[in-house]
Design a protein around this motif. Structure first.
Motif, mmCIF file in Angstrom:
data_model
loop_
_atom_site.group_PDB
_atom_site.id
_atom_site.type_symbol
_atom_site.label_atom_id
_atom_site.label_comp_id
_atom_site.label_asym_id
_atom_site.label_seq_id
_atom_site.Cartn_x
_atom_site.Cartn_y
_atom_site.Cartn_z
ATOM 1 N N VAL A 89 7.013 -73.517 -9.576
ATOM 2 C CA VAL A 89 6.688 -74.927 -9.799
ATOM 3 C C VAL A 89 7.766 -75.754 -9.119
ATOM 4 O O VAL A 89 8.946 -75.453 -9.247
ATOM 5 C CB VAL A 89 6.637 -75.244 -11.310
ATOM 6 C CG1 VAL A 89 6.365 -76.709 -11.547
ATOM 7 C CG2 VAL A 89 5.595 -74.391 -11.988
ATOM 8 N N PHE A 90 7.346 -76.785 -8.401
ATOM 9 C CA PHE A 90 8.306 -77.670 -7.740
ATOM 10 C C PHE A 90 8.522 -78.903 -8.594
ATOM 11 O O PHE A 90 7.588 -79.585 -8.992
ATOM 12 C CB PHE A 90 7.802 -78.081 -6.362
ATOM 13 C CG PHE A 90 8.734 -79.030 -5.661
ATOM 14 C CD1 PHE A 90 9.959 -78.606 -5.194
ATOM 15 C CD2 PHE A 90 8.386 -80.358 -5.485
ATOM 16 C CE1 PHE A 90 10.827 -79.475 -4.548
ATOM 17 C CE2 PHE A 90 9.239 -81.236 -4.847
ATOM 18 C CZ PHE A 90 10.460 -80.788 -4.380
ATOM 19 N N SER A 91 9.783 -79.168 -8.899
ATOM 20 C CA SER A 91 10.163 -80.374 -9.613
ATOM 21 C C SER A 91 11.386 -80.921 -8.883
ATOM 22 O O SER A 91 12.447 -80.305 -8.915
ATOM 23 C CB SER A 91 10.497 -80.034 -11.063
ATOM 24 O OG SER A 91 10.891 -81.193 -11.752
ATOM 25 N N THR A 92 11.221 -82.025 -8.216
ATOM 26 C CA THR A 92 12.228 -82.559 -7.310
ATOM 27 C C THR A 92 13.614 -82.475 -7.913
ATOM 28 O O THR A 92 13.792 -82.912 -9.030
ATOM 29 C CB THR A 92 11.902 -84.020 -6.965
ATOM 30 O OG1 THR A 92 10.579 -84.092 -6.461
ATOM 31 C CG2 THR A 92 12.846 -84.589 -5.954
ATOM 32 N N PRO A 93 14.593 -81.960 -7.259
ATOM 33 C CA PRO A 93 14.625 -81.352 -5.941
ATOM 34 C C PRO A 93 14.586 -79.823 -5.980
ATOM 35 O O PRO A 93 14.844 -79.177 -4.985
ATOM 36 C CB PRO A 93 15.975 -81.822 -5.396
ATOM 37 C CG PRO A 93 16.857 -81.802 -6.607
ATOM 38 C CD PRO A 93 15.956 -82.202 -7.752
ATOM 39 N N LEU A 94 14.273 -79.236 -7.130
ATOM 40 C CA LEU A 94 14.378 -77.784 -7.284
ATOM 41 C C LEU A 94 13.024 -77.109 -7.461
ATOM 42 O O LEU A 94 12.062 -77.707 -7.930
ATOM 43 C CB LEU A 94 15.253 -77.452 -8.502
ATOM 44 C CG LEU A 94 16.678 -77.975 -8.465
ATOM 45 C CD1 LEU A 94 17.356 -77.729 -9.799
ATOM 46 C CD2 LEU A 94 17.464 -77.344 -7.342
ATOM 47 N N TYR A 95 12.993 -75.833 -7.092
ATOM 48 C CA TYR A 95 11.851 -74.974 -7.355
ATOM 49 C C TYR A 95 12.185 -74.145 -8.584
ATOM 50 O O TYR A 95 13.308 -73.677 -8.745
ATOM 51 C CB TYR A 95 11.578 -74.061 -6.164
ATOM 52 C CG TYR A 95 11.063 -74.803 -4.962
ATOM 53 C CD1 TYR A 95 9.700 -74.872 -4.706
ATOM 54 C CD2 TYR A 95 11.931 -75.440 -4.088
ATOM 55 C CE1 TYR A 95 9.223 -75.562 -3.605
ATOM 56 C CE2 TYR A 95 11.467 -76.133 -2.994
ATOM 57 C CZ TYR A 95 10.115 -76.186 -2.750
ATOM 58 O OH TYR A 95 9.641 -76.869 -1.666
#
Length: 129
Positions: A89-95
């Motif tokens: 899942v991408f959640s800015t700025p990390l995966y």
């Protein structure tokens, strides 16, 4: 529409024909060349979107970081644990790599204890809808 003379009717017909011919002459063909990497990126985005299941259940986050590292972690996890659901899942700025789909917190905690051996930074999460 009534015409007072035959000449007016012919004149209108000529205007229509000229208009159609002019549009035909000025019509342009457009060819779009698309970079193959764009299609690859679009396919990856479709995969990520279809695999995201945010619901009212608990999950275990085993990793958060860069895209490449998250992919490596997910592949390694799936190789070792075939009985778990896993996704990125991408959640800015990390995966983030999320595991499981647990109904209760107790069930998630049992699985967390087993996963902590290989993934010491694992935490239980309950995503918002």
């Amino acid at each position: 529409m009534k015409f007072s003379t035959k000449k007016e009717f012919i004149k209108l017909c000529l205007y229509i024909l000229l208009f159609l011919k002019f549009n035909q002459i000025n019509a342009q063909k457009v060819t779009v060349y698309q970079d193959s990497k764009f299609e690859e990126l679009l396919n990856q985005k479709r995969k990520v979107n279809s695999s995201i299941t945010i619901n009212n259940r608990y999950k275990i986050q085993i990793f958060n970081g860069s895209s490449e590292e998250s992919k490596k972690t997910l592949i390694q996890f799936k190789r070792e644990n075939k009985n778990y659901d896993a996704t990125i899942v991408f959640s800015t700025p990390l995966y983030k790599v999320w595991i499981g789909n647990f109904k209760t917190r107790i069930e998630a905690e049992r699985n967390l204890n087993m996963l902590k051996k290989n993934y010491p930074n694992s935490i239980i999460i309950k995503p918002n809808k």
